[in-house]
Write an enzyme that holds these catalytic residues in place. Structure first.
Site, PDB file in Angstrom:
ATOM      1  N   GLY A  63     -13.916 -16.772   2.750  1.00 51.68           N
ATOM      2  CA  GLY A  63     -13.367 -15.871   3.764  1.00 51.68           C
ATOM      3  C   GLY A  63     -13.671 -14.419   3.430  1.00 51.68           C
ATOM      4  O   GLY A  63     -14.652 -14.103   2.741  1.00 51.68           O
ATOM      5  N   GLY A  64     -12.811 -13.507   3.887  1.00 54.97           N
ATOM      6  CA  GLY A  64     -13.050 -12.070   3.711  1.00 54.97           C
ATOM      7  C   GLY A  64     -13.073 -11.652   2.255  1.00 54.97           C
ATOM      8  O   GLY A  64     -13.991 -10.941   1.812  1.00 54.97           O
ATOM      9  N   ALA A  65     -12.084 -12.076   1.469  1.00 59.66           N
ATOM     10  CA  ALA A  65     -12.011 -11.666   0.066  1.00 59.66           C
ATOM     11  C   ALA A  65     -13.190 -12.247  -0.724  1.00 59.66           C
ATOM     12  O   ALA A  65     -13.734 -11.591  -1.619  1.00 59.66           O
ATOM     13  CB  ALA A  65     -10.684 -12.123  -0.540  1.00 59.66           C
TER      14      ALA A  65
ATOM     15  N   ASN B 176     -12.369  -1.613   4.857  1.00 62.51           N
ATOM     16  CA  ASN B 176     -10.933  -1.544   4.543  1.00 62.51           C
ATOM     17  C   ASN B 176     -10.450  -0.109   4.378  1.00 62.51           C
ATOM     18  O   ASN B 176      -9.263   0.114   4.160  1.00 62.51           O
ATOM     19  CB  ASN B 176     -10.597  -2.376   3.290  1.00 62.51           C
ATOM     20  CG  ASN B 176     -10.935  -1.632   2.021  1.00 62.51           C
ATOM     21  OD1 ASN B 176     -11.923  -0.916   1.964  1.00 62.51           O
ATOM     22  ND2 ASN B 176     -10.115  -1.789   1.010  1.00 62.51           N
TER      23      ASN B 176
ATOM     24  N   GLY C   8      -4.774 -10.768  -9.137  1.00 58.00           N
ATOM     25  CA  GLY C   8      -5.341  -9.856  -8.138  1.00 58.00           C
ATOM     26  C   GLY C   8      -4.759  -8.453  -8.126  1.00 58.00           C
ATOM     27  O   GLY C   8      -5.172  -7.626  -7.313  1.00 58.00           O
TER      28      GLY C   8
ATOM     29  N   TYR D 126      -1.618 -12.053  -6.550  1.00 58.68           N
ATOM     30  CA  TYR D 126      -0.871 -11.353  -7.618  1.00 58.68           C
ATOM     31  C   TYR D 126       0.624 -11.633  -7.536  1.00 58.68           C
ATOM     32  O   TYR D 126       1.375 -11.237  -8.420  1.00 58.68           O
ATOM     33  CB  TYR D 126      -1.133  -9.838  -7.568  1.00 58.68           C
ATOM     34  CG  TYR D 126      -0.968  -9.251  -6.199  1.00 58.68           C
ATOM     35  CD1 TYR D 126       0.278  -8.893  -5.722  1.00 58.68           C
ATOM     36  CD2 TYR D 126      -2.068  -9.111  -5.360  1.00 58.68           C
ATOM     37  CE1 TYR D 126       0.427  -8.400  -4.445  1.00 58.68           C
ATOM     38  CE2 TYR D 126      -1.922  -8.618  -4.074  1.00 58.68           C
ATOM     39  CZ  TYR D 126      -0.672  -8.267  -3.626  1.00 58.68           C
ATOM     40  OH  TYR D 126      -0.524  -7.796  -2.357  1.00 58.68           O
TER      41      TYR D 126
ATOM     42  N   LYS E 271     -10.319  -5.898   9.721  1.00 57.74           N
ATOM     43  CA  LYS E 271     -11.376  -5.385   8.829  1.00 57.74           C
ATOM     44  C   LYS E 271     -12.771  -5.465   9.452  1.00 57.74           C
ATOM     45  O   LYS E 271     -13.626  -4.637   9.158  1.00 57.74           O
ATOM     46  CB  LYS E 271     -11.360  -6.137   7.495  1.00 57.74           C
ATOM     47  CG  LYS E 271     -10.192  -5.734   6.594  1.00 57.74           C
ATOM     48  CD  LYS E 271     -10.291  -6.377   5.230  1.00 57.74           C
ATOM     49  CE  LYS E 271      -9.083  -6.056   4.385  1.00 57.74           C
ATOM     50  NZ  LYS E 271      -9.166  -6.572   3.018  1.00 57.74           N
TER      51      LYS E 271
ATOM     52  N   SER F 292       0.810  -1.236   0.000  1.00 58.12           N
ATOM     53  CA  SER F 292       0.000   0.000   0.000  1.00 58.12           C
ATOM     54  C   SER F 292       0.838   1.278   0.000  1.00 58.12           C
ATOM     55  O   SER F 292       0.526   2.200  -0.770  1.00 58.12           O
ATOM     56  CB  SER F 292      -0.980  -0.010   1.172  1.00 58.12           C
ATOM     57  OG  SER F 292      -1.926  -1.023   0.955  1.00 58.12           O
TER      58      SER F 292
ATOM     59  N   ARG G 211     -15.048 -25.489   2.181  1.00 61.13           N
ATOM     60  CA  ARG G 211     -14.795 -26.845   2.693  1.00 61.13           C
ATOM     61  C   ARG G 211     -15.517 -27.089   4.015  1.00 61.13           C
ATOM     62  O   ARG G 211     -15.641 -28.222   4.455  1.00 61.13           O
ATOM     63  CB  ARG G 211     -13.297 -27.081   2.846  1.00 61.13           C
ATOM     64  CG  ARG G 211     -12.610 -26.123   3.800  1.00 61.13           C
ATOM     65  CD  ARG G 211     -11.140 -26.416   3.892  1.00 61.13           C
ATOM     66  NE  ARG G 211     -10.432 -25.349   4.571  1.00 61.13           N
ATOM     67  CZ  ARG G 211      -9.135 -25.350   4.800  1.00 61.13           C
ATOM     68  NH1 ARG G 211      -8.396 -26.370   4.403  1.00 61.13           N
ATOM     69  NH2 ARG G 211      -8.558 -24.359   5.422  1.00 61.13           N
TER      70      ARG G 211
HETATM   71  P1  NAP Z   1      -9.359 -15.627   4.649  1.00 60.37           P
HETATM   72  O1  NAP Z   1     -10.395 -14.706   5.198  1.00 60.37           O
HETATM   73  O2  NAP Z   1      -8.461 -16.365   5.583  1.00 60.37           O
HETATM   74  O3  NAP Z   1     -10.144 -16.706   3.724  1.00 60.37           O
HETATM   75  C1  NAP Z   1      -9.499 -17.764   3.088  1.00 60.37           C
HETATM   76  C2  NAP Z   1     -10.542 -18.767   2.612  1.00 60.37           C
HETATM   77  O4  NAP Z   1      -9.847 -19.801   1.914  1.00 60.37           O
HETATM   78  C3  NAP Z   1     -11.310 -19.448   3.734  1.00 60.37           C
HETATM   79  O5  NAP Z   1     -12.642 -19.616   3.322  1.00 60.37           O
HETATM   80  C4  NAP Z   1     -10.601 -20.787   3.858  1.00 60.37           C
HETATM   81  O6  NAP Z   1     -11.385 -21.833   4.375  1.00 60.37           O
HETATM   82  C5  NAP Z   1     -10.280 -21.058   2.401  1.00 60.37           C
HETATM   83  N1  NAP Z   1      -9.261 -22.078   2.253  1.00 60.37           N
HETATM   84  C6  NAP Z   1      -7.965 -22.008   2.644  1.00 60.37           C
HETATM   85  N2  NAP Z   1      -7.343 -23.170   2.344  1.00 60.37           N
HETATM   86  C7  NAP Z   1      -8.288 -23.971   1.763  1.00 60.37           C
HETATM   87  C8  NAP Z   1      -8.257 -25.301   1.241  1.00 60.37           C
HETATM   88  N3  NAP Z   1      -7.159 -26.040   1.268  1.00 60.37           N
HETATM   89  N4  NAP Z   1      -9.409 -25.795   0.722  1.00 60.37           N
HETATM   90  C9  NAP Z   1     -10.530 -25.062   0.710  1.00 60.37           C
HETATM   91  N5  NAP Z   1     -10.620 -23.804   1.188  1.00 60.37           N
HETATM   92  C10 NAP Z   1      -9.507 -23.273   1.710  1.00 60.37           C
HETATM   93  O7  NAP Z   1      -8.394 -14.867   3.652  1.00 60.37           O
HETATM   94  P2  NAP Z   1      -8.773 -13.610   2.713  1.00 60.37           P
HETATM   95  O8  NAP Z   1      -8.474 -12.349   3.420  1.00 60.37           O
HETATM   96  O9  NAP Z   1     -10.127 -13.844   2.170  1.00 60.37           O
HETATM   97  O10 NAP Z   1      -7.643 -13.743   1.569  1.00 60.37           O
HETATM   98  C11 NAP Z   1      -7.674 -14.823   0.667  1.00 60.37           C
HETATM   99  C12 NAP Z   1      -6.687 -14.600  -0.486  1.00 60.37           C
HETATM  100  O11 NAP Z   1      -7.072 -13.457  -1.248  1.00 60.37           O
HETATM  101  C13 NAP Z   1      -5.247 -14.336  -0.039  1.00 60.37           C
HETATM  102  O12 NAP Z   1      -4.379 -14.986  -0.931  1.00 60.37           O
HETATM  103  C14 NAP Z   1      -5.110 -12.836  -0.147  1.00 60.37           C
HETATM  104  O13 NAP Z   1      -3.780 -12.456  -0.384  1.00 60.37           O
HETATM  105  C15 NAP Z   1      -5.978 -12.562  -1.376  1.00 60.37           C
HETATM  106  N6  NAP Z   1      -6.523 -11.187  -1.384  1.00 60.37           N
HETATM  107  C16 NAP Z   1      -6.191 -10.391  -2.453  1.00 60.37           C
HETATM  108  C17 NAP Z   1      -6.700  -9.100  -2.505  1.00 60.37           C
HETATM  109  C18 NAP Z   1      -6.350  -8.216  -3.686  1.00 60.37           C
HETATM  110  O14 NAP Z   1      -6.548  -7.002  -3.601  1.00 60.37           O
HETATM  111  N7  NAP Z   1      -5.879  -8.777  -4.763  1.00 60.37           N
HETATM  112  C19 NAP Z   1      -7.533  -8.602  -1.490  1.00 60.37           C
HETATM  113  C20 NAP Z   1      -7.844  -9.456  -0.423  1.00 60.37           C
HETATM  114  C21 NAP Z   1      -7.320 -10.750  -0.388  1.00 60.37           C
HETATM  115  P3  NAP Z   1     -11.401 -22.158   5.965  1.00 60.37           P
HETATM  116  O15 NAP Z   1     -12.149 -21.021   6.604  1.00 60.37           O
HETATM  117  O16 NAP Z   1     -12.090 -23.452   6.026  1.00 60.37           O
HETATM  118  O17 NAP Z   1      -9.961 -22.202   6.403  1.00 60.37           O
END
Ligand code: NAP
Length: 269
Positions: free
Chosen positions: A125-127, A85, A229, A210, A64, A15, A147
């Protein structure tokens, strides 16, 4: 003006690089700090604002959701995804927004248009919630894979189909990875037992990751049909900037992409 991003951990955030590229291009002498704020310190956010004389800040993991309890006003989109955010500070009041939703939506529509599509979102999750909201706004037909069944209940509305297994998958127009699988080059097809059979030359593949620029997941799609991303990341930052400036300035996307290209070695859009 003074801005910041708060999170824990915070050392790998892009950022400041994004915002300084934009400030420099617009000849603004603004500051943007990365502040390590632990969960137990969030209650003192008003002291942090005072200490750095902040006009606004971004919020990242793990604050967040929890930041919302400290705000005076929360935008409807942020309420719908239960996450903020971006915070604007005006007349000693804190206003919360979610530019992950608008950032993703702009990235997606700039690239693929607004045609109604059949969407599969991997992860809950959050994204995933930001992506879900953007596609809901576009009127798409949405399926979410998680899952754990309990994850579906964490969405503020349930206007999507639930999928608990990726075996015998039907066809989708768009498949979006919102899980962290691929950050370390893991092969999502193996990890999640996702079959490539239903991916055709017309299927759109999106990964919110990304770095790496192209995950093993994206290699399953035609080159012209993939998006990583980075554009979501850049858009959410510029949208935050425009909120802080009450739309008096337009962000300079080209300057930001040029700075990121330099940082990463080019070709990341
Ligand atoms: P998060 O809230 O921790 O959510 C991750 C999700 O992935 C959860 O639903 C988790 O399930 C699931 N998951 C993880 N491992 C898994 C597996 N082996 N099988 C099935 N589901 C699985 O994380 P987040 O903040 O959403 O971020 C997720 C990704 O998006 C990250 O890589 C982050 O860097 C990226 N992101 C990018 C941007 C952008 O601007 N490009 C913005 C935000 C996030 P469980 O709850 O069951 O563990």
């Amino acid at each position: 003006m003074n801005f910041a991003v708060i999170g824990s951990p915070i050392e790998h955030t892009l950022s400041p690089a994004i915002h300084y590229a934009n400030f420099n291009s617009l000849n603004l002498a603004d500051t943007y700090r990365a502040l390590h704020i632990r969960p137990e310190e969030l209650g003192h956010i008003k002291d942090v604002i005072k200490q750095y004389d902040l006009n606004g800040f971004n919020v990242t993991i793990p604050h967040k959701e929890t930041i919302m309890a400290h705000l005076d006003f929360i935008d409807q989109r942020a309420i719908e995804v239960n996450a903020v955010n971006t915070v604007l500070i005006k007349d000693n009041k804190l206003y919360g927004y979610n530019t992950d939703v608008t950032g993703y939506k702009q990235a997606y529509t700039d690239r693929f248009g607004t045609m109604k599509r059949n969407i599969l979102i991997l992860g809950a999750g959050g994204a995933s919630k930001a992506v879900y909201r953007a596609h809901s706004e576009l009127g798409d037909d949405i399926t979410i894979y998680a899952r754990r069944e309990a994850s579906f209940e964490t969405f503020t509305d349930q206007n999507f189909q639930r999928l608990s297994s990726l075996q015998n998958l039907k066809s989708f127009d768009v498949i979006i990875n919102t899980t962290p699988i691929g950050l370390k080059n893991e092969d999502l097809y193996d990890v999640m037992s996702l079959s490539r059979n239903k991916i055709t030359e017309d299927t759109i593949g999106i990964d919110l990751i990304y770095n790496p620029e192209k995950t093993p997941f994206l290699y399953g799609f035609e080159d012209k049909m993939v998006m990583n991303g980075l554009s979501m990341l850049v858009n959410q930052a510029i949208h935050a900037f425009e909120i802080w400036y009450d739309n008096k300035h337009e962000g300079d996307y080209n300057a930001v992409y040029a700075a990121l290209d330099k940082k990463f070695g080019g070709g990341r859009k």
